[in-house]
Design a protein around this motif. Structure first.
Motif, PDB file in Angstrom:
ATOM      1  N   ASP A 280       0.741  -1.175  -0.058  1.00  0.00           N
ATOM      2  CA  ASP A 280       0.118   0.169  -0.013  1.00  0.00           C
ATOM      3  C   ASP A 280       0.994   1.302  -0.022  1.00  0.00           C
ATOM      4  O   ASP A 280       0.344   2.544   0.114  1.00  0.00           O
ATOM      5  CB  ASP A 280      -0.920  -0.078   1.166  1.00  0.00           C
ATOM      6  N   GLY A 281       2.232   1.062  -0.062  1.00  0.00           N
ATOM      7  CA  GLY A 281       3.200   2.017   0.026  1.00  0.00           C
ATOM      8  C   GLY A 281       3.136   2.879   1.479  1.00  0.00           C
ATOM      9  O   GLY A 281       3.682   4.071   1.410  1.00  0.00           O
ATOM     10  N   LEU A 282       3.146   1.938   2.301  1.00  0.00           N
ATOM     11  CA  LEU A 282       3.065   2.524   3.730  1.00  0.00           C
ATOM     12  C   LEU A 282       4.466   1.769   4.505  1.00  0.00           C
ATOM     13  O   LEU A 282       4.481   0.701   3.978  1.00  0.00           O
ATOM     14  CB  LEU A 282       1.918   2.267   4.509  1.00  0.00           C
ATOM     15  N   VAL A 283       4.880   2.352   5.694  1.00  0.00           N
ATOM     16  CA  VAL A 283       5.630   1.727   6.575  1.00  0.00           C
ATOM     17  C   VAL A 283       5.284   1.982   7.861  1.00  0.00           C
ATOM     18  O   VAL A 283       4.818   3.057   8.215  1.00  0.00           O
ATOM     19  CB  VAL A 283       7.193   2.239   6.267  1.00  0.00           C
ATOM     20  N   PRO A 284       5.215   1.034   8.785  1.00  0.00           N
ATOM     21  CA  PRO A 284       5.077   1.213  10.029  1.00  0.00           C
ATOM     22  C   PRO A 284       5.863   2.070  10.914  1.00  0.00           C
ATOM     23  O   PRO A 284       7.013   2.144  10.476  1.00  0.00           O
ATOM     24  CB  PRO A 284       4.906  -0.275  10.707  1.00  0.00           C
ATOM     25  N   ALA A 285       5.484   2.929  11.677  1.00  0.00           N
ATOM     26  CA  ALA A 285       6.169   3.980  12.488  1.00  0.00           C
ATOM     27  C   ALA A 285       5.631   3.690  13.784  1.00  0.00           C
ATOM     28  O   ALA A 285       4.688   4.090  14.388  1.00  0.00           O
ATOM     29  CB  ALA A 285       6.093   5.320  11.970  1.00  0.00           C
TER      30      ALA A 285
ATOM     31  N   MET B 196       1.916   3.432  17.668  1.00  0.00           N
ATOM     32  CA  MET B 196       2.137   2.873  16.215  1.00  0.00           C
ATOM     33  C   MET B 196       1.291   3.650  15.118  1.00  0.00           C
ATOM     34  O   MET B 196       0.040   3.590  15.425  1.00  0.00           O
ATOM     35  CB  MET B 196       2.092   1.112  16.139  1.00  0.00           C
ATOM     36  N   ALA B 197       1.604   3.891  14.205  1.00  0.00           N
ATOM     37  CA  ALA B 197       1.030   4.357  13.073  1.00  0.00           C
ATOM     38  C   ALA B 197       1.797   4.247  11.706  1.00  0.00           C
ATOM     39  O   ALA B 197       2.455   3.455  11.818  1.00  0.00           O
ATOM     40  CB  ALA B 197       0.691   6.232  13.251  1.00  0.00           C
ATOM     41  N   TRP B 198       1.277   4.737  10.632  1.00  0.00           N
ATOM     42  CA  TRP B 198       1.463   4.389   9.360  1.00  0.00           C
ATOM     43  C   TRP B 198       2.241   5.685   8.781  1.00  0.00           C
ATOM     44  O   TRP B 198       1.490   6.675   8.899  1.00  0.00           O
ATOM     45  CB  TRP B 198       0.505   3.774   8.463  1.00  0.00           C
ATOM     46  N   MET B 199       3.035   5.677   7.832  1.00  0.00           N
ATOM     47  CA  MET B 199       3.482   6.736   7.193  1.00  0.00           C
ATOM     48  C   MET B 199       3.606   6.417   5.764  1.00  0.00           C
ATOM     49  O   MET B 199       3.865   5.083   5.345  1.00  0.00           O
ATOM     50  CB  MET B 199       5.191   7.170   7.646  1.00  0.00           C
ATOM     51  N   ASN B 200       3.423   7.187   4.730  1.00  0.00           N
ATOM     52  CA  ASN B 200       3.848   7.225   3.351  1.00  0.00           C
ATOM     53  C   ASN B 200       4.868   7.804   3.055  1.00  0.00           C
ATOM     54  O   ASN B 200       5.686   8.603   3.976  1.00  0.00           O
ATOM     55  CB  ASN B 200       2.488   7.340   2.467  1.00  0.00           C
ATOM     56  N   ARG B 201       5.393   7.942   1.943  1.00  0.00           N
ATOM     57  CA  ARG B 201       6.687   8.648   1.435  1.00  0.00           C
ATOM     58  C   ARG B 201       6.479  10.287   1.942  1.00  0.00           C
ATOM     59  O   ARG B 201       7.443  10.849   2.273  1.00  0.00           O
ATOM     60  CB  ARG B 201       6.940   8.753  -0.065  1.00  0.00           C
ATOM     61  N   GLU B 202       5.373  10.764   1.557  1.00  0.00           N
ATOM     62  CA  GLU B 202       5.229  12.203   1.960  1.00  0.00           C
ATOM     63  C   GLU B 202       5.335  12.334   3.498  1.00  0.00           C
ATOM     64  O   GLU B 202       5.885  13.397   3.958  1.00  0.00           O
ATOM     65  CB  GLU B 202       3.937  12.737   1.214  1.00  0.00           C
TER      66      GLU B 202
ATOM     67  N   VAL C 241      10.124  15.614  16.973  1.00  0.00           N
ATOM     68  CA  VAL C 241      10.850  14.455  16.546  1.00  0.00           C
ATOM     69  C   VAL C 241      12.017  15.120  16.955  1.00  0.00           C
ATOM     70  O   VAL C 241      12.959  15.838  16.575  1.00  0.00           O
ATOM     71  CB  VAL C 241      10.659  14.045  14.975  1.00  0.00           C
ATOM     72  N   ARG C 242      12.870  14.198  17.728  1.00  0.00           N
ATOM     73  CA  ARG C 242      14.377  14.351  18.364  1.00  0.00           C
ATOM     74  C   ARG C 242      15.220  13.273  17.356  1.00  0.00           C
ATOM     75  O   ARG C 242      16.324  13.777  17.169  1.00  0.00           O
ATOM     76  CB  ARG C 242      14.563  13.911  19.656  1.00  0.00           C
ATOM     77  N   GLU C 243      14.761  12.219  16.907  1.00  0.00           N
ATOM     78  CA  GLU C 243      15.549  11.447  16.035  1.00  0.00           C
ATOM     79  C   GLU C 243      14.560  10.479  15.357  1.00  0.00           C
ATOM     80  O   GLU C 243      13.635  10.022  15.955  1.00  0.00           O
ATOM     81  CB  GLU C 243      16.589  10.598  17.134  1.00  0.00           C
ATOM     82  N   MET C 244      15.409  10.253  14.143  1.00  0.00           N
ATOM     83  CA  MET C 244      14.626   9.204  13.431  1.00  0.00           C
ATOM     84  C   MET C 244      15.360   7.898  12.915  1.00  0.00           C
ATOM     85  O   MET C 244      16.704   8.168  12.770  1.00  0.00           O
ATOM     86  CB  MET C 244      13.957   9.768  11.941  1.00  0.00           C
ATOM     87  N   ARG C 245      14.819   6.843  13.081  1.00  0.00           N
ATOM     88  CA  ARG C 245      15.740   5.526  12.890  1.00  0.00           C
ATOM     89  C   ARG C 245      14.905   4.801  11.837  1.00  0.00           C
ATOM     90  O   ARG C 245      13.729   4.614  11.958  1.00  0.00           O
ATOM     91  CB  ARG C 245      15.836   4.872  14.050  1.00  0.00           C
ATOM     92  N   LEU C 246      15.936   3.662  11.117  1.00  0.00           N
ATOM     93  CA  LEU C 246      15.237   2.959  10.258  1.00  0.00           C
ATOM     94  C   LEU C 246      15.738   1.515  10.736  1.00  0.00           C
ATOM     95  O   LEU C 246      16.894   1.366  10.963  1.00  0.00           O
ATOM     96  CB  LEU C 246      15.308   3.328   8.893  1.00  0.00           C
TER      97      LEU C 246
ATOM     98  N   THR D 108      10.537  -0.561   9.095  1.00  0.00           N
ATOM     99  CA  THR D 108       9.989  -0.056  10.184  1.00  0.00           C
ATOM    100  C   THR D 108      10.650   1.184  10.715  1.00  0.00           C
ATOM    101  O   THR D 108      12.286   1.097  10.641  1.00  0.00           O
ATOM    102  CB  THR D 108       9.862  -0.943  11.506  1.00  0.00           C
ATOM    103  N   VAL D 109      10.096   2.204  10.868  1.00  0.00           N
ATOM    104  CA  VAL D 109      10.663   3.631  11.199  1.00  0.00           C
ATOM    105  C   VAL D 109      10.335   3.872  12.744  1.00  0.00           C
ATOM    106  O   VAL D 109       9.250   3.375  13.284  1.00  0.00           O
ATOM    107  CB  VAL D 109       9.991   4.771  10.487  1.00  0.00           C
TER     108      VAL D 109
END
Length: 133
Positions: free
Chosen positions: A19-24, A37-43, A77-82, A88-89
């Protein structure tokens, strides 16, 4: 805030679902408590990285959702990790107002399995009816 690929696209290393999503996962940057937990798309991922405020994709509404847009409980947001698989973000956030859950609790993970039953282990900080008007 985030590392991009050589072409400048921070979304290129993410493994998106069909669906073009990644769990965050949002986690408190100081305490380590998992908030939600929520979902993110590219935008939404790109906006989160550029604005420093958590932006998710609402599957039920079919649109971008800036966390706290109606409640005021934004996530700085203090930090983003993959993760290692890129699927998963993890957002390390400073939760404004101390409430991440639409139920008025600090975390969406407020139920604990005990003796085969889910038991509420976290109090309501603020009545949701007074948050969402």
């Amino acid at each position: 805030m985030t590392q991009t690929d050589p072409n400048g696209d921070l979304t290129a290393q993410v493994t998106w679902n069909s669906d073009g999503l990644v769990p965050a996962i949002a986690q408190d940057y100081k305490s380590g408590q998992v908030l939600m937990m929520a979902w993110m798309n590219r935008e939404s991922l790109a906006l989160t990285a550029s604005e420093g405020i958590a932006v998710y994709w609402s599957r039920s509404r079919g649109k971008l959702w800036r966390k706290g847009e109606s409640s005021g409980h934004t996530q700085l947001v203090r930090e983003m990790r993959l993760d290692c698989d890129g699927d998963t973000v993890l957002l390390l956030v400073q939760q404004q107002g101390g409430i991440a859950c639409h139920t008025g609790r600090s975390s969406c993970f407020y139920r604990v399995l005990e003796d085969g039953e889910w038991r509420v282990k976290q109090p309501v900080i603020k009545n949701p009816e007074s948050i969402y008007k």
